[in-house]
Design an enzyme around this catalytic site. Sequence first.
Site, PDB file in Angstrom:
ATOM      1  N   HIS A  97       0.733  -1.308   0.074  1.00  0.00           N
ATOM      2  CA  HIS A  97      -0.244   0.061   0.058  1.00  0.00           C
ATOM      3  C   HIS A  97       0.791   1.266   0.058  1.00  0.00           C
ATOM      4  O   HIS A  97       1.976   1.122   0.145  1.00  0.00           O
ATOM      5  CB  HIS A  97      -0.930   0.103   1.201  1.00  0.00           C
ATOM      6  CG  HIS A  97      -2.085  -0.961   1.069  1.00  0.00           C
ATOM      7  ND1 HIS A  97      -3.189  -0.912   1.960  1.00  0.00           N
ATOM      8  CD2 HIS A  97      -2.077  -2.140   0.148  1.00  0.00           C
ATOM      9  CE1 HIS A  97      -3.874  -1.981   1.610  1.00  0.00           C
ATOM     10  NE2 HIS A  97      -3.549  -2.816   0.404  1.00  0.00           N
TER      11      HIS A  97
ATOM     12  N   GLU B 225       1.215   3.692   1.869  1.00  0.00           N
ATOM     13  CA  GLU B 225       2.057   4.196   3.037  1.00  0.00           C
ATOM     14  C   GLU B 225       3.426   3.318   3.300  1.00  0.00           C
ATOM     15  O   GLU B 225       4.510   3.908   3.680  1.00  0.00           O
ATOM     16  CB  GLU B 225       1.322   3.990   4.483  1.00  0.00           C
ATOM     17  CG  GLU B 225      -0.111   4.799   4.067  1.00  0.00           C
ATOM     18  CD  GLU B 225      -1.252   4.209   3.752  1.00  0.00           C
ATOM     19  OE1 GLU B 225      -2.579   4.175   4.137  1.00  0.00           O
ATOM     20  OE2 GLU B 225      -0.882   3.211   2.885  1.00  0.00           O
TER      21      GLU B 225
ATOM     22  N   ARG C  80     -11.732   3.543 -21.239  1.00  0.00           N
ATOM     23  CA  ARG C  80     -12.112   2.164 -21.088  1.00  0.00           C
ATOM     24  C   ARG C  80     -10.895   1.871 -20.009  1.00  0.00           C
ATOM     25  O   ARG C  80     -11.260   0.792 -19.280  1.00  0.00           O
ATOM     26  CB  ARG C  80     -11.722   1.455 -22.468  1.00  0.00           C
ATOM     27  CG  ARG C  80     -13.096   1.365 -23.384  1.00  0.00           C
ATOM     28  CD  ARG C  80     -12.765   0.684 -24.580  1.00  0.00           C
ATOM     29  NE  ARG C  80     -13.984   0.459 -25.396  1.00  0.00           N
ATOM     30  CZ  ARG C  80     -13.848  -0.401 -26.504  1.00  0.00           C
ATOM     31  NH1 ARG C  80     -12.653  -1.154 -26.767  1.00  0.00           N
ATOM     32  NH2 ARG C  80     -14.950  -0.555 -27.220  1.00  0.00           N
TER      33      ARG C  80
ATOM     34  N   THR D 153     -31.019   2.085 -22.263  1.00  0.00           N
ATOM     35  CA  THR D 153     -32.274   2.726 -21.875  1.00  0.00           C
ATOM     36  C   THR D 153     -32.787   1.959 -20.551  1.00  0.00           C
ATOM     37  O   THR D 153     -33.201   2.297 -19.655  1.00  0.00           O
ATOM     38  CB  THR D 153     -33.407   2.458 -22.956  1.00  0.00           C
ATOM     39  OG1 THR D 153     -33.018   2.988 -24.065  1.00  0.00           O
ATOM     40  CG2 THR D 153     -34.751   2.863 -22.742  1.00  0.00           C
TER      41      THR D 153
END
Length: 364
Positions: free
Chosen positions: A53, A55, A187, A303
């Site tokens: 990560h 950090e 994309r 739709t």
Amino acid sequence: MKNQKDIFYLQMAYALAEKAVGWASPNPYVGAVLVKGDIIVGDGYHEKPGQPHAEVAALRKAGSLARNSTAYITLEPCVHWGKTPPCIDALLPAGLKRVVISDLDPNPLVYKKGVKRIREAGIEVSVGLLQEKNRRLNETYLKYITKKIPFVTAKAAVSLDGKIGTKKFSSRWISSPQTREYFHLLRGEYDALMIGVNTLIKDDPLLTIRHPNWKGKRLTRIILDSHLRFPLKARILSTLSQGKILVFTTKNAPIKKADALRRSGVEVIIFSSSRITLKKVISWLGLHEISSVLVEGGGRLLTSMFEEKLVDKVFVSISPKLIGGATAPSFLQGKGVDLIKDSLYLKRTHSFQIDEDIIMEGYF
């Protein structure tokens, strides 16, 4: 003065976090910068799931220089085990003087717990600066981690009179080459693309990312196909190395066709009902860690997605062409509304121009 410095270094952390867009999903996009005496001693971002990560990456760069430094982090540090250890367990022993966190992590496993642990360790911590920047950057993660379903964006290329094709269903090309390149770039920010089977049959698309910025990016392709009309010679079947192909179908689908598609490497998901329920599709995707979906057509699928209120964001490119024709397909079809006040209304709209096309972006 302190606030200005905090903003400056947080902006740097965000510049790092933005490098993770499209790669770190379903995890959030996070950046971190360690500063000691106005000198940056460490920086990092969470590149991909399973990798350190932000950090931890910054602390590793800083080494012993992390002691008495200030950590600028775009999102609250995690306190739980996932594919990597909790970030908080690396931060607390580092001897930090201060921690500046842009926004809290809405993940119930983390929310306010990271901040609490830092304060309990006697480290000064502040939260909330540039919070809106994180909420825009991590809009897909924020929905996915709180609702367990993907963030859905609808995309369409339309003429000035709102058509997505001619009366003979020709749609190549409404938008300019530059606009199409932009949408290929877009994309790559998503986990998956979704289309209806009519689009697959009519256009025979590859549904791959061909922009050089996304080299090596794998994209899940989703086809909604109630009766398994998926052509066994479709070009997309040659692109399995570039991402999974998921086909959602129903109990009415021919078993032999399903077996043939599976032999070709396609994952076929059969619903026990006689029709595909879009909400069930969205729920299935969330359960399988797909946190964002770009819906590219066709008109019927778009739709239905709008009518069922499953769309979070819209991109529409409007080209200066007039197609006409009462039977030519429109971007939004269906029954429509009786009164203007009942229209679907986009908020937080933003527009810009590419070549002669206007790109409209907005949220529901």
